[in-house]
Design a protein around this motif. Structure first.
Motif, PDB file in Angstrom:
ATOM      1  N   UNK A 163       0.904  -1.070  -0.074  1.00  0.00           N
ATOM      2  CA  UNK A 163       0.023  -0.174   0.045  1.00  0.00           C
ATOM      3  C   UNK A 163       0.804   1.175  -0.107  1.00  0.00           C
ATOM      4  N   UNK A 164       0.295   2.271  -0.763  1.00  0.00           N
ATOM      5  CA  UNK A 164       1.128   3.610  -0.426  1.00  0.00           C
ATOM      6  C   UNK A 164       0.141   4.615  -0.442  1.00  0.00           C
ATOM      7  N   UNK A 165       0.387   5.415   0.755  1.00  0.00           N
ATOM      8  CA  UNK A 165      -0.573   6.252   1.269  1.00  0.00           C
ATOM      9  C   UNK A 165      -0.347   7.748   0.725  1.00  0.00           C
ATOM     10  N   UNK A 166      -1.578   8.449   0.288  1.00  0.00           N
ATOM     11  CA  UNK A 166      -1.363   9.696  -0.081  1.00  0.00           C
ATOM     12  C   UNK A 166      -2.389  10.688   0.580  1.00  0.00           C
ATOM     13  N   UNK A 167      -2.087  11.893   1.408  1.00  0.00           N
ATOM     14  CA  UNK A 167      -2.913  12.294   2.228  1.00  0.00           C
ATOM     15  C   UNK A 167      -3.499  13.651   1.564  1.00  0.00           C
ATOM     16  N   UNK A 168      -4.742  13.840   1.993  1.00  0.00           N
ATOM     17  CA  UNK A 168      -5.505  15.043   1.698  1.00  0.00           C
ATOM     18  C   UNK A 168      -6.221  15.251   3.014  1.00  0.00           C
ATOM     19  N   UNK A 169      -6.645  16.564   3.108  1.00  0.00           N
ATOM     20  CA  UNK A 169      -7.398  17.158   4.358  1.00  0.00           C
ATOM     21  C   UNK A 169      -8.429  16.360   5.133  1.00  0.00           C
ATOM     22  N   UNK A 170      -9.539  15.548   4.451  1.00  0.00           N
ATOM     23  CA  UNK A 170     -10.023  14.684   5.368  1.00  0.00           C
ATOM     24  C   UNK A 170     -10.027  13.265   4.814  1.00  0.00           C
ATOM     25  N   UNK A 171      -9.137  12.872   3.856  1.00  0.00           N
ATOM     26  CA  UNK A 171      -9.079  11.580   3.488  1.00  0.00           C
ATOM     27  C   UNK A 171      -7.864  11.333   3.268  1.00  0.00           C
ATOM     28  N   UNK A 172      -7.656   9.885   2.988  1.00  0.00           N
ATOM     29  CA  UNK A 172      -6.193   9.525   2.577  1.00  0.00           C
ATOM     30  C   UNK A 172      -6.532   8.524   1.632  1.00  0.00           C
ATOM     31  N   UNK A 173      -5.844   8.812   0.259  1.00  0.00           N
ATOM     32  CA  UNK A 173      -5.861   8.090  -0.819  1.00  0.00           C
ATOM     33  C   UNK A 173      -5.026   6.660  -0.912  1.00  0.00           C
ATOM     34  N   UNK A 174      -5.498   5.341  -0.685  1.00  0.00           N
ATOM     35  CA  UNK A 174      -4.995   4.121  -0.420  1.00  0.00           C
ATOM     36  C   UNK A 174      -4.362   3.668  -1.746  1.00  0.00           C
ATOM     37  N   UNK A 175      -3.373   3.433  -2.152  1.00  0.00           N
ATOM     38  CA  UNK A 175      -3.130   2.898  -3.373  1.00  0.00           C
ATOM     39  C   UNK A 175      -2.505   1.636  -3.164  1.00  0.00           C
ATOM     40  N   UNK A 176      -3.196   0.674  -3.605  1.00  0.00           N
ATOM     41  CA  UNK A 176      -3.082  -0.987  -3.344  1.00  0.00           C
ATOM     42  C   UNK A 176      -2.208  -1.271  -4.709  1.00  0.00           C
ATOM     43  N   UNK A 177      -0.916  -1.721  -4.280  1.00  0.00           N
ATOM     44  CA  UNK A 177       0.074  -1.947  -5.532  1.00  0.00           C
ATOM     45  C   UNK A 177       0.075  -3.498  -5.678  1.00  0.00           C
ATOM     46  N   UNK A 178      -0.558  -4.214  -6.714  1.00  0.00           N
ATOM     47  CA  UNK A 178      -0.444  -5.664  -6.511  1.00  0.00           C
ATOM     48  C   UNK A 178       0.318  -6.266  -7.665  1.00  0.00           C
ATOM     49  N   UNK A 179       1.506  -7.027  -7.251  1.00  0.00           N
ATOM     50  CA  UNK A 179       2.337  -7.712  -8.285  1.00  0.00           C
ATOM     51  C   UNK A 179       1.807  -9.158  -8.270  1.00  0.00           C
ATOM     52  N   UNK A 180       1.577  -9.931  -9.250  1.00  0.00           N
ATOM     53  CA  UNK A 180       1.352 -11.312  -9.532  1.00  0.00           C
ATOM     54  C   UNK A 180       1.963 -12.143 -10.472  1.00  0.00           C
ATOM     55  N   UNK A 181       2.522 -13.276 -10.272  1.00  0.00           N
ATOM     56  CA  UNK A 181       3.241 -14.005 -11.141  1.00  0.00           C
ATOM     57  C   UNK A 181       1.984 -14.936 -12.008  1.00  0.00           C
TER      58      UNK A 181
END
Length: 242
Positions: free
Chosen positions: A174-192
């Protein structure tokens, strides 16, 4: 940006059991969450589990002898719950959390909303609406139980990258990106896939909710709340209807 429902349907739901370590590991974590609560309910009472998913808490609640109404927006996760529950007294409901009262004909002894579900609400107005409906759906002395992650303190730099789980064929970060009232959660999925690594990325917003804010919303709706920490690093709230 995906909605929460789109993110789960297209990205997380198919791997959710894997992400939580598999069914038995996840169910044991759910049992541990419930064991950590200072909460006593009448044997055989009816409870609701909002954001029940595959049953991480609904199944342990039913194992304790309660009758459980399990509400979630993901059909795929509810299908998993149906398989895992066996003959336990669990009724699954595919619906938005805010509509849960339509599926509870009578007030219940307790309403659970655990595992960071509350932060999936679209905004704080929706939180106010949900808590008002929770208070109205509880018996006198009934309990509202919630756990969630507090995103009000921003992580910085590399700490915004959070390893979730990895094995020989799949890696989730996960990568988190913050905004005033929310946080954007980026789910980075690597699959073989057939020996080749593929990458899929999706992101969605979560509320930056604190325990103090939730306790205030509960108090405004006649619920006396106490705050603690849960075994898995979340804020834990138990609120009783006055």
């Amino acid at each position: 940006m995906s909605t929460v429902e789109q993110h789960y349907a297209n990205h997380l739901a198919p791997i959710y059991l894997w992400m939580t370590g598999g069914a038995e590991s996840a169910l044991q974590a759910g049992r541990d969450d419930l064991a950590a609560l200072d909460l006593t309910l009448a044997p055989g009472c009816t409870v609701a589990d909002l954001g029940a998913g595959f049953g991480m808490h609904a199944i342990p609640l039913a194992e304790r002898g309660y009758r459980v109404t399990a509400v979630d927006r993901s059909e795929l996760l509810l299908d998993s719950l149906e398989v895992l529950r066996g003959d336990l007294a669990i009724e699954t409901v595919h619906a938005d959390l805010l509509e849960f009262r339509s599926y509870l004909p009578d007030p219940v002894a307790a309403i659970f909303c655990m595992g960071d579900t509350l932060t999936h609400l679209p905004d704080f107005a929706a939180l106010d609406t949900l808590i008002a409906r929770v208070a109205a759906a509880l018996l006198p002395g009934g309990a509202f139980v919630a756990t969630f992650r507090d995103y009000t303190t921003e992580l910085v730099g590399d700490r915004r990258f959070i390893p979730v789980r990895a094995d020989a064929d799949r890696i989730l970060t996960c990568f988190l990106e913050y905004r005033p009232d929310t946080v954007l959660v980026h789910d980075i999925l690597h699959e073989r896939e057939l020996g080749v690594w593929r990458t899929r990325v999706s992101h969605y917003p979560k509320l930056r909710l604190s325990g103090a804010v939730l306790a205030d919303v509960c108090a405004a709706n006649g619920l006396a709340a106490g705050l603690d920490s849960s075994p898995r690093g979340m804020v834990s709230l138990v609120a009783r209807r006055r």
